[in-house]
Scaffold this motif. Sequence first.
Motif, PDB file in Angstrom:
ATOM      1  N   SER B  10      29.088 -37.475-101.407  1.00  0.00           N
ATOM      2  CA  SER B  10      27.836 -37.904-100.791  1.00  0.00           C
ATOM      3  C   SER B  10      26.658 -37.713-101.734  1.00  0.00           C
ATOM      4  CB  SER B  10      27.602 -37.137 -99.498  1.00  0.00           C
ATOM      5  OG  SER B  10      28.637 -37.404 -98.574  1.00  0.00           O
ATOM      6  N   VAL B  11      26.653 -36.594-102.437  1.00  0.00           N
ATOM      7  CA  VAL B  11      25.553 -36.349-103.373  1.00  0.00           C
ATOM      8  C   VAL B  11      25.517 -37.454-104.425  1.00  0.00           C
ATOM      9  CG1 VAL B  11      24.727 -34.821-105.190  1.00  0.00           C
ATOM     10  CG2 VAL B  11      25.493 -33.869-103.026  1.00  0.00           C
ATOM     11  N   TYR B  12      26.683 -37.779-104.966  1.00  0.00           N
ATOM     12  CA  TYR B  12      26.696 -38.811-105.991  1.00  0.00           C
ATOM     13  C   TYR B  12      26.305 -40.163-105.415  1.00  0.00           C
ATOM     14  CZ  TYR B  12      28.697 -35.435-109.149  1.00  0.00           C
ATOM     15  OH  TYR B  12      28.882 -34.332-109.943  1.00  0.00           O
ATOM     16  N   ALA B  13      26.729 -40.409-104.180  1.00  0.00           N
ATOM     17  CA  ALA B  13      26.345 -41.661-103.539  1.00  0.00           C
ATOM     18  C   ALA B  13      24.833 -41.763-103.424  1.00  0.00           C
ATOM     19  CB  ALA B  13      26.998 -41.752-102.154  1.00  0.00           C
ATOM     20  N   VAL B  14      24.214 -40.663-103.002  1.00  0.00           N
ATOM     21  CA  VAL B  14      22.759 -40.687-102.861  1.00  0.00           C
ATOM     22  C   VAL B  14      22.096 -40.856-104.219  1.00  0.00           C
ATOM     23  CG1 VAL B  14      20.762 -39.364-102.109  1.00  0.00           C
ATOM     24  CG2 VAL B  14      22.839 -39.339-100.749  1.00  0.00           C
ATOM     25  N   LEU B  15      22.680 -40.230-105.234  1.00  0.00           N
ATOM     26  CA  LEU B  15      22.139 -40.423-106.585  1.00  0.00           C
ATOM     27  C   LEU B  15      22.190 -41.902-106.981  1.00  0.00           C
ATOM     28  CD1 LEU B  15      23.547 -37.363-108.577  1.00  0.00           C
ATOM     29  CD2 LEU B  15      21.152 -37.935-108.179  1.00  0.00           C
ATOM     30  N   LEU B  16      23.280 -42.555-106.629  1.00  0.00           N
ATOM     31  CA  LEU B  16      23.385 -43.987-106.935  1.00  0.00           C
ATOM     32  C   LEU B  16      22.333 -44.781-106.174  1.00  0.00           C
ATOM     33  CD1 LEU B  16      27.224 -44.761-107.039  1.00  0.00           C
ATOM     34  CD2 LEU B  16      25.600 -44.679-108.919  1.00  0.00           C
ATOM     35  N   LEU B  67      18.179 -45.576 -99.599  1.00  0.00           N
ATOM     36  CA  LEU B  67      17.532 -44.318 -99.229  1.00  0.00           C
ATOM     37  C   LEU B  67      16.524 -44.550 -98.112  1.00  0.00           C
ATOM     38  CD1 LEU B  67      16.835 -42.246-102.453  1.00  0.00           C
ATOM     39  CD2 LEU B  67      18.839 -42.322-100.982  1.00  0.00           C
ATOM     40  N   LYS B  68      16.376 -43.531 -97.279  1.00  0.00           N
ATOM     41  CA  LYS B  68      15.343 -43.610 -96.254  1.00  0.00           C
ATOM     42  C   LYS B  68      14.134 -42.758 -96.635  1.00  0.00           C
ATOM     43  CE  LYS B  68      14.556 -43.285 -91.300  1.00  0.00           C
ATOM     44  NZ  LYS B  68      15.173 -43.069 -89.971  1.00  0.00           N
ATOM     45  N   LYS B  69      14.402 -41.636 -97.265  1.00  0.00           N
ATOM     46  CA  LYS B  69      13.321 -40.743 -97.676  1.00  0.00           C
ATOM     47  C   LYS B  69      13.069 -40.873 -99.166  1.00  0.00           C
ATOM     48  CE  LYS B  69      14.022 -37.036 -94.280  1.00  0.00           C
ATOM     49  NZ  LYS B  69      14.262 -35.586 -94.134  1.00  0.00           N
ATOM     50  N   ASN B  70      11.997 -40.306 -99.595  1.00  0.00           N
ATOM     51  CA  ASN B  70      11.745 -40.208-101.025  1.00  0.00           C
ATOM     52  C   ASN B  70      12.738 -39.230-101.637  1.00  0.00           C
ATOM     53  OD1 ASN B  70       9.550 -41.905-100.800  1.00  0.00           O
ATOM     54  ND2 ASN B  70       8.106 -40.196-100.542  1.00  0.00           N
ATOM     55  N   PRO B  71      13.157 -39.479-102.857  1.00  0.00           N
ATOM     56  CA  PRO B  71      14.134 -38.579-103.488  1.00  0.00           C
ATOM     57  C   PRO B  71      13.623 -37.147-103.585  1.00  0.00           C
ATOM     58  CG  PRO B  71      13.216 -40.154-105.069  1.00  0.00           C
ATOM     59  CD  PRO B  71      12.817 -40.616-103.719  1.00  0.00           C
ATOM     60  N   GLU B  72      12.324 -36.956-103.628  1.00  0.00           N
ATOM     61  CA  GLU B  72      11.791 -35.586-103.675  1.00  0.00           C
ATOM     62  C   GLU B  72      12.006 -34.876-102.350  1.00  0.00           C
ATOM     63  OE1 GLU B  72       9.193 -38.106-103.832  1.00  0.00           O
ATOM     64  OE2 GLU B  72       9.976 -38.638-105.808  1.00  0.00           O
ATOM     65  N   ASP B  73      12.206 -35.657-101.296  1.00  0.00           N
ATOM     66  CA  ASP B  73      12.313 -35.057 -99.967  1.00  0.00           C
ATOM     67  C   ASP B  73      13.756 -34.913 -99.501  1.00  0.00           C
ATOM     68  OD1 ASP B  73       9.564 -34.924 -99.872  1.00  0.00           O
ATOM     69  OD2 ASP B  73       9.372 -36.912 -98.963  1.00  0.00           O
ATOM     70  N   ILE B  74      14.699 -35.235-100.370  1.00  0.00           N
ATOM     71  CA  ILE B  74      16.115 -35.069-100.026  1.00  0.00           C
ATOM     72  C   ILE B  74      16.665 -33.906-100.831  1.00  0.00           C
ATOM     73  CG2 ILE B  74      18.381 -36.138 -99.954  1.00  0.00           C
ATOM     74  CD1 ILE B  74      17.072 -38.814 -99.768  1.00  0.00           C
ATOM     75  N   ARG B  75      16.898 -32.805-100.151  1.00  0.00           N
ATOM     76  CA  ARG B  75      17.450 -31.644-100.831  1.00  0.00           C
ATOM     77  C   ARG B  75      18.978 -31.709-100.799  1.00  0.00           C
ATOM     78  NH1 ARG B  75      14.580 -27.257 -97.181  1.00  0.00           N
ATOM     79  NH2 ARG B  75      15.532 -28.649 -95.659  1.00  0.00           N
ATOM     80  N   LEU B 126      20.616 -24.288-102.844  1.00  0.00           N
ATOM     81  CA  LEU B 126      20.813 -25.708-102.523  1.00  0.00           C
ATOM     82  C   LEU B 126      19.533 -26.347-101.995  1.00  0.00           C
ATOM     83  CD1 LEU B 126      24.335 -25.984-100.890  1.00  0.00           C
ATOM     84  CD2 LEU B 126      23.663 -25.710-103.257  1.00  0.00           C
ATOM     85  N   LYS B 127      18.670 -25.511-101.432  1.00  0.00           N
ATOM     86  CA  LYS B 127      17.413 -26.058-100.924  1.00  0.00           C
ATOM     87  C   LYS B 127      16.426 -26.313-102.040  1.00  0.00           C
ATOM     88  CE  LYS B 127      17.661 -23.944 -96.328  1.00  0.00           C
ATOM     89  NZ  LYS B 127      17.242 -22.793 -95.493  1.00  0.00           N
ATOM     90  N   ARG B 128      16.626 -25.641-103.131  1.00  0.00           N
ATOM     91  CA  ARG B 128      15.680 -25.746-104.237  1.00  0.00           C
ATOM     92  C   ARG B 128      15.780 -27.111-104.912  1.00  0.00           C
ATOM     93  NH1 ARG B 128      17.520 -21.991-108.562  1.00  0.00           N
ATOM     94  NH2 ARG B 128      18.592 -23.895-109.192  1.00  0.00           N
ATOM     95  N   GLU B 129      16.996 -27.584-105.071  1.00  0.00           N
ATOM     96  CA  GLU B 129      17.201 -28.808-105.847  1.00  0.00           C
ATOM     97  C   GLU B 129      17.142 -30.041-104.949  1.00  0.00           C
ATOM     98  OE1 GLU B 129      17.596 -29.099-109.980  1.00  0.00           O
ATOM     99  OE2 GLU B 129      17.971 -27.313-108.801  1.00  0.00           O
ATOM    100  N   THR B 130      16.509 -31.077-105.437  1.00  0.00           N
ATOM    101  CA  THR B 130      16.418 -32.329-104.676  1.00  0.00           C
ATOM    102  C   THR B 130      17.089 -33.452-105.456  1.00  0.00           C
ATOM    103  OG1 THR B 130      14.367 -33.077-105.697  1.00  0.00           O
ATOM    104  CG2 THR B 130      14.179 -31.568-103.815  1.00  0.00           C
ATOM    105  N   ILE B 131      17.233 -34.587-104.783  1.00  0.00           N
ATOM    106  CA  ILE B 131      17.778 -35.755-105.462  1.00  0.00           C
ATOM    107  C   ILE B 131      16.892 -36.143-106.638  1.00  0.00           C
ATOM    108  CG2 ILE B 131      18.181 -38.219-105.180  1.00  0.00           C
ATOM    109  CD1 ILE B 131      20.375 -36.397-104.119  1.00  0.00           C
ATOM    110  N   ALA B 132      15.596 -35.982-106.462  1.00  0.00           N
ATOM    111  CA  ALA B 132      14.675 -36.307-107.555  1.00  0.00           C
ATOM    112  C   ALA B 132      14.938 -35.423-108.766  1.00  0.00           C
ATOM    113  CB  ALA B 132      13.234 -36.147-107.080  1.00  0.00           C
ATOM    114  N   SER B 133      15.046 -34.118-108.529  1.00  0.00           N
ATOM    115  CA  SER B 133      15.239 -33.219-109.669  1.00  0.00           C
ATOM    116  C   SER B 133      16.608 -33.413-110.294  1.00  0.00           C
ATOM    117  CB  SER B 133      15.037 -31.768-109.230  1.00  0.00           C
ATOM    118  OG  SER B 133      16.010 -31.386-108.295  1.00  0.00           O
ATOM    119  N   LEU B 134      17.605 -33.702-109.462  1.00  0.00           N
ATOM    120  CA  LEU B 134      18.940 -33.958-110.013  1.00  0.00           C
ATOM    121  C   LEU B 134      18.932 -35.222-110.868  1.00  0.00           C
ATOM    122  CD1 LEU B 134      21.787 -33.234-107.426  1.00  0.00           C
ATOM    123  CD2 LEU B 134      21.182 -32.024-109.499  1.00  0.00           C
TER     124      LEU B 134
END
Lengths: 160, 160
Positions: B10-16, B67-75, B126-134
Motif C-alpha cells: 500500500s505504501v508503494y502504491a501511494v508513492l506511485l 490521492l485524496k489528501k496532500n502527500p504531506e498529510d498522509i503519514r 511511523l507518524k513522523r514520516e509522510t508520503i511527501a518526505s518518503l
Amino acid sequence: MQMKTGVEQSVYAVLLLNMLPEKAVLHSEVISGQIGASPTYFQKLLRKLVSADLITSVPGVKGGFKLKKNPEDIRVYDIYVAIEGQQSLYSPSGILNDVLELEKDDRCCVLGELMEEAEDSWKSVLKRETIASLSEQVESKRFVNHVTDLKNWVEENMVV
Amino acid sequence: MQMKTGVEQSVYAVLLLNMLPEKAVLHSEVISGQIGASPTYFQKLLRKLVSADLITSVPGVKGGFKLKKNPEDIRVYDIYVAIEGQQSLYSPSGILNDVLELEKDDRCCVLGELMEEAEDSWKSVLKRETIASLSEQVESKRFVNHVTDLKNWVEENMVV
DNA sequence: ATAATTCGGATAATCATTGTCCGGTTTAAT
DNA sequence: ATTAAACCGGACAATGATTATCCGAATTAT
C-alpha cells in the motif's frame, strides 16, 4: 500484526518463577494451570526459555523449572526474542527495488530504513524493563495482599 | 508477529499515485501489475485506503485511483492503520488479573502498560514520516534516473 | 524397579492473512 | 440507449503461522 500470546504467558511464568526460593522448582503443569494455558503447548514455551538460557529445567521426579539468571538480567526483550525469534517485524519484499529496477546489492529500501528505526524504538522499551523491575512494580502497586496470596500459592506448589 | 505485506504494498502504491499529475488516475490492475501483487486482493487494499480517506476512487470506464489528501498529510502511520486496523500489537488477556485474583475493573496490567509504551514509541516513528518526505527521499537518493523511468511509466499508464 | 517429570519430534487444529469469484453499480464512448 | 470497462462489496476458498496434542525417550527421587 499481533504479538503471540505465548510471549505474555512466558513473561508471567517467569514472574512466577521469580517468586521461588533458592533451589526450589515449579512443575510445568502447575504453572500452566495457574496461568490458564494449554499444558502441552506451554511446555514448548518453557523449553524455548530454557534454550535461551533464561530458565533452567530439572528433569525427573520432583523436577520442574526455575530461573537461571538473576531477575535483573532478564529483560522483557529477552523473553520476546526467546519465544518469537529474531525475525524483524518488517521483512522487505524488495518491491521498490523491482519497481525502480535496482540491483539486489543496492540496499536502499526507503521504507525498510524507516521500519527498522521504528522497530528499534519499540525494542528499546522492551529492553529497558527487566523481570526485577516488573516484579517490583507488581509488589509496590496497589495489591500487596494479592501478591502475598500468590507467594503462598507458590510455596504450596513448589518442589524441593 | 510480522507486519502484513499489504502495508508495504500500500505504501508503494501511494508513492506511485503521488507521481500522478492533477486529475489523472491509475487503474488498479496497472498498479498491482507494477508492484507484483495479486490484482484481486490488491483491490481490497485500495478500498481500505479509500475508506480511510487517503485516496479517491473514480468508478466507470477510465476510472481508477488517485490521492485524496496532500502527500504531506498522509503519514505512513495512516496507511498502516488503514490496512491493519487499530488493534494494538499487544492484547492483554488478563492473565495476571486472574493470577492476582483482581476484579475486571482493576485495569492495572503491568505488562500492558509497558507494551503500550513500546507500541506508542513504534508508532511515533511511523507518524513522523509522510508520503511527501518518503517521495523526497526516493528522488534525492542515488537513483534519479530510475525515478524518471518510473514517472514515464506512470504517464504512459495513467488515464485522463 | 517404578513413577513422575522433562525432552524432542511428528502431527493435527485453529485462526488470520491472502487470494478468488461473482453480481451490482457507475461512467465513457459509441 | 447500449455496451464496455472500471470500481464496490460480499461470500468464500487457499495458504501459512500459531497453537495444541500425542507419543516415545531420557532423567531422577522414591
